[in-house]
Scaffold this motif. Structure first.
Motif, PDB file in Angstrom:
ATOM      1  N   GLU A  17       0.811  -1.218   0.000  1.00 50.70           N
ATOM      2  CA  GLU A  17       0.000   0.000   0.000  1.00 50.70           C
ATOM      3  C   GLU A  17       0.848   1.274   0.000  1.00 50.70           C
ATOM      4  N   ALA A  18       2.164   1.140   0.160  1.00 51.99           N
ATOM      5  CA  ALA A  18       3.053   2.305   0.157  1.00 51.99           C
ATOM      6  C   ALA A  18       3.429   2.728  -1.262  1.00 51.99           C
ATOM      7  N   ALA A  19       2.993   1.984  -2.272  1.00 46.94           N
ATOM      8  CA  ALA A  19       3.302   2.331  -3.659  1.00 46.94           C
ATOM      9  C   ALA A  19       2.600   3.631  -4.047  1.00 46.94           C
ATOM     10  N   HIS A  20       3.147   4.305  -5.064  1.00 47.58           N
ATOM     11  CA  HIS A  20       2.574   5.562  -5.541  1.00 47.58           C
ATOM     12  C   HIS A  20       1.215   5.327  -6.190  1.00 47.58           C
ATOM     13  N   THR A  21       0.308   6.275  -6.005  1.00 43.31           N
ATOM     14  CA  THR A  21      -0.996   6.236  -6.650  1.00 43.31           C
ATOM     15  C   THR A  21      -0.844   6.760  -8.076  1.00 43.31           C
ATOM     16  N   ILE A  22      -1.334   5.998  -9.062  1.00 38.38           N
ATOM     17  CA  ILE A  22      -1.256   6.475 -10.440  1.00 38.38           C
ATOM     18  C   ILE A  22      -2.624   6.862 -10.996  1.00 38.38           C
ATOM     19  N   ALA A  23      -3.691   6.416 -10.352  1.00 35.39           N
ATOM     20  CA  ALA A  23      -5.050   6.821 -10.725  1.00 35.39           C
ATOM     21  C   ALA A  23      -5.889   6.815  -9.464  1.00 35.39           C
ATOM     22  N   SER A  24      -6.667   7.861  -9.289  1.00 35.23           N
ATOM     23  CA  SER A  24      -7.484   7.974  -8.084  1.00 35.23           C
ATOM     24  C   SER A  24      -8.896   8.379  -8.474  1.00 35.23           C
ATOM     25  N   HIS A  25      -9.859   7.671  -7.946  1.00 35.26           N
ATOM     26  CA  HIS A  25     -11.270   7.979  -8.187  1.00 35.26           C
ATOM     27  C   HIS A  25     -12.002   7.952  -6.844  1.00 35.26           C
ATOM     28  N   PRO A  26     -11.780   8.981  -6.016  1.00 36.39           N
ATOM     29  CA  PRO A  26     -12.399   8.993  -4.687  1.00 36.39           C
ATOM     30  C   PRO A  26     -13.925   8.981  -4.740  1.00 36.39           C
ATOM     31  N   GLU A  27     -14.501   9.521  -5.812  1.00 33.19           N
ATOM     32  CA  GLU A  27     -15.964   9.507  -5.931  1.00 33.19           C
ATOM     33  C   GLU A  27     -16.489   8.086  -6.113  1.00 33.19           C
ATOM     34  N   GLN A  28     -15.638   7.185  -6.590  1.00 33.27           N
ATOM     35  CA  GLN A  28     -16.003   5.782  -6.742  1.00 33.27           C
ATOM     36  C   GLN A  28     -15.391   4.913  -5.644  1.00 33.27           C
ATOM     37  N   GLY A  29     -14.504   5.494  -4.846  1.00 34.23           N
ATOM     38  CA  GLY A  29     -13.946   4.779  -3.706  1.00 34.23           C
ATOM     39  C   GLY A  29     -12.759   3.871  -3.992  1.00 34.23           C
ATOM     40  N   TRP A  30     -11.981   4.154  -5.051  1.00 36.50           N
ATOM     41  CA  TRP A  30     -10.831   3.295  -5.331  1.00 36.50           C
ATOM     42  C   TRP A  30      -9.668   4.083  -5.897  1.00 36.50           C
ATOM     43  N   SER A  31      -8.473   3.485  -5.783  1.00 37.70           N
ATOM     44  CA  SER A  31      -7.245   4.036  -6.356  1.00 37.70           C
ATOM     45  C   SER A  31      -6.421   2.895  -6.927  1.00 37.70           C
ATOM     46  N   LEU A  32      -5.678   3.195  -7.994  1.00 41.70           N
ATOM     47  CA  LEU A  32      -4.775   2.223  -8.595  1.00 41.70           C
ATOM     48  C   LEU A  32      -3.353   2.620  -8.237  1.00 41.70           C
ATOM     49  N   LEU A  33      -2.610   1.689  -7.680  1.00 41.86           N
ATOM     50  CA  LEU A  33      -1.217   1.937  -7.324  1.00 41.86           C
ATOM     51  C   LEU A  33      -0.305   1.498  -8.461  1.00 41.86           C
TER      52      LEU A  33
END
Length: 73
Positions: A17-33
């Motif tokens: 989980e310490a990897a960098h976020t490359i895509a974030s969609h907080p309105e959908q509740g997820w992020s891609l590391l």
């Protein structure tokens, strides 16, 4: 997949989980590391190989109830 220096943790490492976020969609509740892990708002994860990691929120400490003090006359 990761081009960061130093490299981000691998998807199968405990600190993934310490990897960098490359895509974030907080309105959908997820992020891609950058290691390919999908992290969800509820702390659940989907690893690149399709394995699911159940949510692992910290358990709140038990609440204690105080009894009222008895007054003595």
């Amino acid at each position: 997949m990761c081009t960061h220096i130093p490299k981000c943790p691998a998807a199968d490492s405990p600190d993934r989980e310490a990897a960098h976020t490359i895509a974030s969609h907080p309105e959908q509740g997820w992020s891609l590391l950058c290691n390919g892990v999908l992290v969800f708002e509820d702390t659940g994860e989907v690893l690149p190989d399709g394995r699911i990691v159940a949510p692992h929120r910290a358990v709140p400490p038990p609440t204690t109830t105080r009894k009222p003090c008895s007054s003595r006359a």
